[in-house]
Design an enzyme around this catalytic site. Structure first.
Site, mmCIF file in Angstrom:
data_model
loop_
_atom_site.group_PDB
_atom_site.id
_atom_site.type_symbol
_atom_site.label_atom_id
_atom_site.label_comp_id
_atom_site.label_asym_id
_atom_site.label_seq_id
_atom_site.Cartn_x
_atom_site.Cartn_y
_atom_site.Cartn_z
ATOM 1 N N GLU A 1 0.872 -1.166 0.000
ATOM 2 C CA GLU A 1 0.000 0.000 0.000
ATOM 3 C C GLU A 1 0.915 1.224 0.000
ATOM 4 O OE1 GLU A 1 -2.745 0.400 3.270
ATOM 5 O OE2 GLU A 1 -3.592 2.216 2.365
ATOM 6 N N ARG B 1 5.454 -12.820 9.627
ATOM 7 C CA ARG B 1 6.063 -11.504 9.434
ATOM 8 C C ARG B 1 7.478 -11.515 9.980
ATOM 9 N NH1 ARG B 1 2.644 -7.066 9.139
ATOM 10 N NH2 ARG B 1 4.190 -5.649 9.963
ATOM 11 N N LYS C 1 4.723 0.637 9.208
ATOM 12 C CA LYS C 1 4.778 1.916 8.482
ATOM 13 C C LYS C 1 4.154 3.052 9.282
ATOM 14 C CE LYS C 1 3.263 0.116 4.648
ATOM 15 N NZ LYS C 1 2.507 -0.009 3.393
HETATM 16 P P1 ATP Z 1 2.827 -2.105 7.791
HETATM 17 O O1 ATP Z 1 2.136 -2.696 8.972
HETATM 18 O O2 ATP Z 1 4.245 -1.815 8.019
HETATM 19 O O3 ATP Z 1 2.087 -0.948 7.195
HETATM 20 P P2 ATP Z 1 1.582 -3.637 5.832
HETATM 21 O O4 ATP Z 1 1.454 -5.100 5.808
HETATM 22 O O5 ATP Z 1 0.357 -2.888 6.151
HETATM 23 O O6 ATP Z 1 2.788 -3.267 6.727
HETATM 24 P P3 ATP Z 1 1.689 -3.393 3.016
HETATM 25 O O7 ATP Z 1 2.125 -2.279 2.186
HETATM 26 O O8 ATP Z 1 0.252 -3.772 2.977
HETATM 27 O O9 ATP Z 1 2.122 -3.054 4.484
HETATM 28 O O10 ATP Z 1 2.596 -4.665 2.760
HETATM 29 C C1 ATP Z 1 2.904 -5.192 1.501
HETATM 30 C C2 ATP Z 1 3.327 -6.618 1.667
HETATM 31 O O11 ATP Z 1 4.436 -6.713 2.542
HETATM 32 C C3 ATP Z 1 2.222 -7.455 2.265
HETATM 33 O O12 ATP Z 1 2.087 -8.630 1.504
HETATM 34 C C4 ATP Z 1 2.682 -7.735 3.652
HETATM 35 O O13 ATP Z 1 2.217 -8.977 4.080
HETATM 36 C C5 ATP Z 1 4.205 -7.687 3.532
HETATM 37 N N1 ATP Z 1 4.805 -7.298 4.800
HETATM 38 C C6 ATP Z 1 4.567 -6.180 5.500
HETATM 39 N N2 ATP Z 1 5.252 -6.180 6.662
HETATM 40 C C7 ATP Z 1 5.972 -7.321 6.684
HETATM 41 C C8 ATP Z 1 6.885 -7.920 7.614
HETATM 42 N N3 ATP Z 1 7.205 -7.325 8.758
HETATM 43 N N4 ATP Z 1 7.425 -9.107 7.292
HETATM 44 C C9 ATP Z 1 7.124 -9.709 6.145
HETATM 45 N N5 ATP Z 1 6.271 -9.222 5.239
HETATM 46 C C10 ATP Z 1 5.693 -8.037 5.492
HETATM 47 MG MG MG Z 2 -1.361 -3.459 4.699
#
Ligand code: ATP
Ligand code: MG
Length: 572
Positions: A50, A276, A286
């Site tokens: 995102e 994760r 983020k």
């Molecule tokens: P954040 O909580 O940091 O905003 P998010 O999952 O909301 O992370 P996205 O932009 O939706 O952020 O993530 C894109 C991809 O990265 C998703 O498939 C998510 O599962 C993966 N991802 C995000 N954080 C991690 C992590 N700590 N370890 C492994 N994969 C991750």
């Molecule tokens: Mg997300």
């Protein structure tokens, strides 16, 4: 079906041979089986960020995994922005994410994709669900809605709007789309099961009203699909074969499948979850990283202390080191916290093998050789890298006055040779790639501080063993006092001083390390470093790995970031 796949033999070999081989992780095993059985013709994965912030080390893991699977199995990986929430998203983040993925060394298939590319289709599919009696417009307020939802052990209650007719729902949905209602007035919900033990299945939201401009679609839409109503359908439209996401989405899988079952989708992707990445001393969210930026705890998203891809790049971590780290930690189904020392190990391991060597004196004190004439000019030749002849040699001017580090000299002659392998008054030390020298006298100012060390060189000791009776304590680095460049050096420590700054009911802002940045001014570096380029690390001998800072450096004053020190403190 079931015909042999040309990709498979390699995979199987990888499983059991070659010195680099590692057993297949659980997702690779699933894919290998799907290819073998013919349930998958081509592997298509995707990385779906995102655009609401910069990518962090956790995303790097997801990138390495998704792009890595495509590479391993001869498939492709899409970069697709999950841009369903215009409130938090920005073009700047889209651009930063593209740059980060490329920098990590991956190439996405075709054009960058956006969830918003499919907004028209999603709308048609929403109407489809309404016509099938599987979706309805609900006018409950957010609070009412949450009260109706129940909780894990208490079934939810049907919304009073649940039994609206198809025609009424189609009309209301269209009016939502036309902008007739204010934000929060109504939502479109799937009609599934308010008593489901899985909260995700209790009539989840498909569309909400947001009167905001979108970075891709402008003002074309004022209703936006929810993550759940978009994600699986995006995968299906793109023909994604294996949709890999983090464990928190395991609960969403029945819903992911429900949409695929109830919509005229062109393909049938499957979702798999992995743990994760969590690193100790580090925040990987983020939202929280944005807070650090917005509230000024760090300079920017790419502050070298940030665990963002842009921060690590600016700090001097190499893409290979990040990929190696992700390989090292593997892919599992159970959540665990990884020692940040492991990331630092991977960085050090890669930079040790690749980084050119250089000398930089961080806290200079002058050394004058009393047995050399004032205009002495000699050129020492040192390898750029001790094990990489291909990188060539470098020349360092050796003059009557040099700088060494203040910490490399002591007057205390009681220190054992083991404790202090540097220069002691009345004793010898080797200057890296140059002479053995002897400290004769420490010159001090009125305050008693050493301002200069008078010394002598031992003749004929360049590239030669020490003569009888002379035992240098060790090897130290140096730079000519008359032919060098000035620079500033920035040393970084962990941003948090608590192993789990985010754990339990801790407030991560309470655990910020106040000493995470040390700025050293007046450092003296060998002249070759004037040609240093941002994002390419050098090993400053005996000090660590450093790279030119892309933001603070000026024409006259380069600024170097310490990527990482030399000492490995990750206990395997
Ligand atoms: P954040 O909580 O940091 O905003 P998010 O999952 O909301 O992370 P996205 O932009 O939706 O952020 O993530 C894109 C991809 O990265 C998703 O498939 C998510 O599962 C993966 N991802 C995000 N954080 C991690 C992590 N700590 N370890 C492994 N994969 C991750
Ligand atoms: Mg997300």
């Amino acid at each position: 079906m079931g015909h042999s796949n040309p990709i498979l033999p390699d995979i199987k070999q990888r499983d059991c041979m070659s010195e680099h081989s590692k057993p297949l992780n659980f997702i690779e095993q699933i894919i290998a089986k799907d290819l073998e059985e013919g349930t998958t013709a081509q592997v298509i994965t995707r990385f779906p960020p995102e655009p609401n912030g910069h990518l962090h080390i956790g995303h790097a893991k997801a990138i390495c995994l998704n792009f890595g699977l495509a590479q391993t199995f001869g498939g492709v990986c899409n970069l697709r922005f999950d841009d369903t929430n215009p409130t938090k998203e920005e073009q700047e983040y889209v651009d930063a994410i593209k740059r980060d993925v490329s920098w990590l060394g991956y190439e996405w298939a075709g054009e960058v994709k956006y969830a918003s590319d499919y907004f028209d289709t999603f709308y048609v599919w929403a109407q489809h669900l309404v016509r099938e009696g599987k979706a309805y417009v609900c006018d409950l307020s957010a609070e009412e809605s949450s009260a109706y939802r129940g909780w894990a052990t208490k079934p939810g209650k049907a919304s009073p709007y649940r039994e609206r007719s198809v025609d009424e729902n189609l009309d209301l949905l269209e009016r939502m789309k036309q902008g007739e209602f204010e934000e929060g007035h109504s939502v479109l919900r799937a009609k599934i099961d308010m008593a489901s033990p899985n909260m995700q299945m209790r009539d989840p939201i498909l569309y909400r009203i947001r009167k905001e401009s979108h970075h891709q679609t402008g003002d074309q839409w004022c209703i936006y699909p929810s993550y759940d109503f978009a994600h699986g359908q995006e995968d299906a439209i793109e023909g994604v074969s294996h949709s890999v996401c983090t464990l928190e989405f395991a609960d969403h899988k029945p819903l992911y499948d429900w949409f695929l079952d109830n919509l005229p989708v062109p393909s049938r992707p499957r979702q798999f979850e992995f743990a994760r990445l969590e690193l100790n001393y580090t925040i990987t969210s983020k939202r929280k990283l944005k807070q650090l930026v917005d509230e000024g705890y760090v300079d920017a998203w790419n502050d070298p202390r940030m665990p963002t891809v842009s921060g690590m790049r600016r700090r001097g971590y190499s893409p290979a080191s990040i990929r190696n780290f992700c390989e090292l930690i593997g892919v599992t189904k159970s959540a665990s916290s990884i020692d940040v020392g492991m990331l630092e190990y991977a960085v050090r391991d890669d930079l040790n093998a690749t980084a050119p060597r250089a000398m930089c004196v961080l806290d200079p004190v002058k050394v004058t050789f009393t047995n050399l004439p004032e205009d002495w000019q000699e050129t020492m030749t040192l390898p750029v890298h001790p094990n990489r002849e291909d990188l060539g040699e470098r020349a360092m001017p050796f003059t009557q006055t040099l700088f060494i580090d203040r910490a490399d000299f002591t007057e205390d002659q009681t220190l054992s040779r083991k404790k202090f392998k540097r220069l002691v008054l009345g004793e010898w030390v080797r200057l890296r790639g140059a002479y053995i020298i002897k400290a004769e006298e420490a010159v001090k100012n009125e305050a008693g501080e050493i301002t200069e060390i008078l010394a002598t060189i031992v003749p004929d000791t360049v590239g030669a063993d020490a003569p009888e009776g002379i035992r240098p304590r060790g090897v130290i680095h140096w730079v000519s006092a008359t032919d060098n460049i000035d620079c500033e050096v920035r040393l970084y420590d962990r941003l948090f001083n608590d192993e789990a700054p985010d754990g339990g009911d801790k407030q991560f802002l309470d655990h910020i390390n106040p000493d995470s940045l040390t700025v050293l001014k007046g450092c003296k570096a060998e002249r070759g470093l004037a040609r240093a380029e941002a994002e390419h690390s050098y090993q400053f001998e005996r000090e660590g790995y450093f790279c030119l800072d892309s933001e603070h450096s000026t024409q006259t004053l380069p600024v170097f970031n310490r990527a990482i020190g030399l000492k490995d403190n990750w206990k395997k």
